[in-house]
Design an enzyme around this catalytic site. Structure first.
Site, PDB file in Angstrom:
ATOM      1  N   LYS A   3       0.848  -1.201   0.000  1.00 51.02           N
ATOM      2  CA  LYS A   3       0.000   0.000   0.000  1.00 51.02           C
ATOM      3  C   LYS A   3       0.891   1.262   0.000  1.00 51.02           C
ATOM      4  CE  LYS A   3      -0.245  -0.396   5.017  1.00 51.02           C
ATOM      5  NZ  LYS A   3      -1.016  -0.974   6.137  1.00 51.02           N
ATOM      6  N   ARG A  10      -9.653  -0.208  15.942  1.00 50.06           N
ATOM      7  CA  ARG A  10      -9.497   0.763  14.863  1.00 50.06           C
ATOM      8  C   ARG A  10     -10.460   0.386  13.752  1.00 50.06           C
ATOM      9  NH1 ARG A  10      -3.904   1.050  11.519  1.00 50.06           N
ATOM     10  NH2 ARG A  10      -4.662  -1.014  10.950  1.00 50.06           N
ATOM     11  N   TYR A  67      17.825  29.471   8.624  1.00 47.82           N
ATOM     12  CA  TYR A  67      16.653  30.247   9.027  1.00 47.82           C
ATOM     13  C   TYR A  67      16.558  30.353  10.532  1.00 47.82           C
ATOM     14  CZ  TYR A  67      14.771  30.066   4.283  1.00 47.82           C
ATOM     15  OH  TYR A  67      14.574  30.209   2.954  1.00 47.82           O
TER      16      TYR A  67
HETATM   17  C1  LIG Z   1      -0.245  -2.038   6.698  1.00 43.07           C
HETATM   18  C2  LIG Z   1      -0.811  -3.314   7.194  1.00 43.07           C
HETATM   19  C3  LIG Z   1      -0.016  -4.446   7.370  1.00 43.07           C
HETATM   20  C4  LIG Z   1       1.486  -4.416   7.248  1.00 43.07           C
HETATM   21  O1  LIG Z   1       2.019  -4.019   8.487  1.00 43.07           O
HETATM   22  P1  LIG Z   1       3.621  -3.920   8.681  1.00 43.07           P
HETATM   23  O2  LIG Z   1       3.775  -3.474  10.087  1.00 43.07           O
HETATM   24  O3  LIG Z   1       4.097  -2.920   7.698  1.00 43.07           O
HETATM   25  O4  LIG Z   1       4.141  -5.283   8.423  1.00 43.07           O
HETATM   26  C5  LIG Z   1      -0.638  -5.631   7.708  1.00 43.07           C
HETATM   27  N1  LIG Z   1      -1.978  -5.694   7.891  1.00 43.07           N
HETATM   28  C6  LIG Z   1      -2.762  -4.614   7.775  1.00 43.07           C
HETATM   29  C7  LIG Z   1      -4.225  -4.747   8.010  1.00 43.07           C
HETATM   30  C8  LIG Z   1      -2.216  -3.386   7.434  1.00 43.07           C
HETATM   31  O5  LIG Z   1      -3.009  -2.321   7.324  1.00 43.07           O
END
Ligand SMILES: *Cc1c(COP(=O)(O)O)cnc(C)c1O
Length: 369
Positions: free
Chosen positions: A35, A131, A265
């Protein structure tokens, strides 16, 4: 483009890390989580590099999956956030994407729409992260209805997600695992009565390393594929990870400052001794965080040297007094080979996930094999 700022993506290291995920959980298939543009590494390049190895790919939502289908990726693809409308379900079915059902809208849409081809269902439980996922009281009735529905294909996956897998001893892990196993035991006969095969998916990268009891039919490694250490305490197994992204730039300015002179800055940093300063062509518009602490190391000629002054949009400044041989054009590593991403992220009060995922398109990705 000849600005020297560049993220090198080591695809051999990526494949090595995927193999490590398989090796750590030999009974499971690993769905590579790509993703958010493969955590900033380039979704199509990463998918192509893993296409010969990966059992499937997971993305957040449909648009990300369609990029993969357009690029010719034929493996199973899972939409981790599921669909947002019936129309998306139709497209998901057309494009052979598995969907998560985690809320009432998704449940109703999948039940009520008319799909030409049934979809693979990943039924997501809220086992304690709170969540996303179906809450306990809805699990059985929704599951009953879905396994009886013609829109749902024969393979159904029960999934959940850990809140604290990066701290393997956290009591929440066992609570979530027990909750998951109990629910699985209760749902399995229901699936069977409808001639569906029910399998399990629970482990992210951290759980693949540290919670072997959570390994399921499908694991979901993300961060570890990119060489990030997914545990708060690295262990003897995580040393096998190889960094995939190395972010580099080079020196575009050199000057000597007298005591009392300032840089950048706000003139926040002041020389307390005669200081040699180098300016590096990378800034917050390249994804190098402005909030990063002064003193954060960069790597020049294998030596760690500290950032001084504020991060600008396109530049940072480094105290190179300890490296008298330095010259214009010398290479600077911001993170990756020789300077772990996780360590740099800690200086910015964040995690490596955020640093690579937020890296903008402005930084060219260069792929090596
Ligand atoms: C992003 C995600 C993962 C991957 O998690 P990592 O900590 O990057 O291995 C796995 N399962 C879900 C549901 C996620 O949203």
């Amino acid at each position: 483009m000849t600005r020297p700022t560049l993220a090198t993506i080591d695809l051999a290291a990526l494949r090595h890390n995927y193999s490590l995920a398989q090796h750590l959980a030999p009974e499971s298939q690993a769905m590579a989580v790509i993703k958010a543009n493969a955590y900033g590494h380039g979704i199509v390049e990463v998918a192509n590099a893993l296409a010969g190895q990966a059992s499937g790919f997971a993305v957040a939502f449909l648009e990300e999956a369609l990029i993969l289908r357009e690029a010719g990726i034929t493996q199973p693809i899972l939409l981790l956030e599921g669909c947002f409308s019936e129309q998306e379900l139709q497209l998901a079915s057309k494009n052979d994407c598995a969907v998560v059902v985690a809320n009432e809208q998704q449940f109703k849409d999948l039940l009520n729409c008319k799909l030409a081809k049934p979809l693979s269902l990943w039924f997501k439980l809220d086992t304690g992260m709170h969540r996303l996922g179906v809450s306990a009281e809805c699990v059985e009735p929704w599951f009953q209805a879905l396994v009886a529905c013609d829109n749902v294909a024969d393979e159904v996956v029960l999934m959940s997600h850990f809140a604290c897998a990066d701290e393997p001893k956290h009591p929440k892990n066992t609570q979530q695992l027990v909750n998951f196993q109990q629910t699985f035991a209760g749902l399995k006969p229901i699936a069977k009565a409808h001639h569906k095969r029910l399998s399990k998916s629970l482990s992210n990268s951290a759980a693949i390393f540290a919670l072997p009891d959570s390994h399921g039919d499908w694991n979901r490694p993300g961060y570890m594929l990119y060489g990030g250490v997914p545990l708060v305490q690295p262990d003897e197994q995580t040393v096998a990870l190889k960094p995939v992204m190395t972010l580099r730039s080079s020196i575009i300015g050199l000057r000597d400052l007298a005591i009392g002179e300032t840089v950048g800055y706000g003139a926040h940093w002041q020389a307390t001794k005669p200081t040699s300063l180098a300016t590096v062509a990378i800034g917050y518009a390249d994804g190098y965080p402005r909030v990063i602490k002064p003193g954060t190391p960069v790597l020049i000629a294998g030596q760690r040297l500290p950032i001084v002054g504020n991060v600008s949009m396109d530049m940072i400044t480094v105290d190179v007094s300890d490296l008298p041989s330095i010259k214009l054009g010398d290479e600077v590593v911001l993170w990756g080979q020789g300077l772990p991403l996780d360590e740099v992220a800690a200086y910015a009060n964040t995690i490596g996930y955020e640093l690579t995922a937020r890296m903008p398109a402005r930084v060219p990705r260069h792929y090596i094999d």
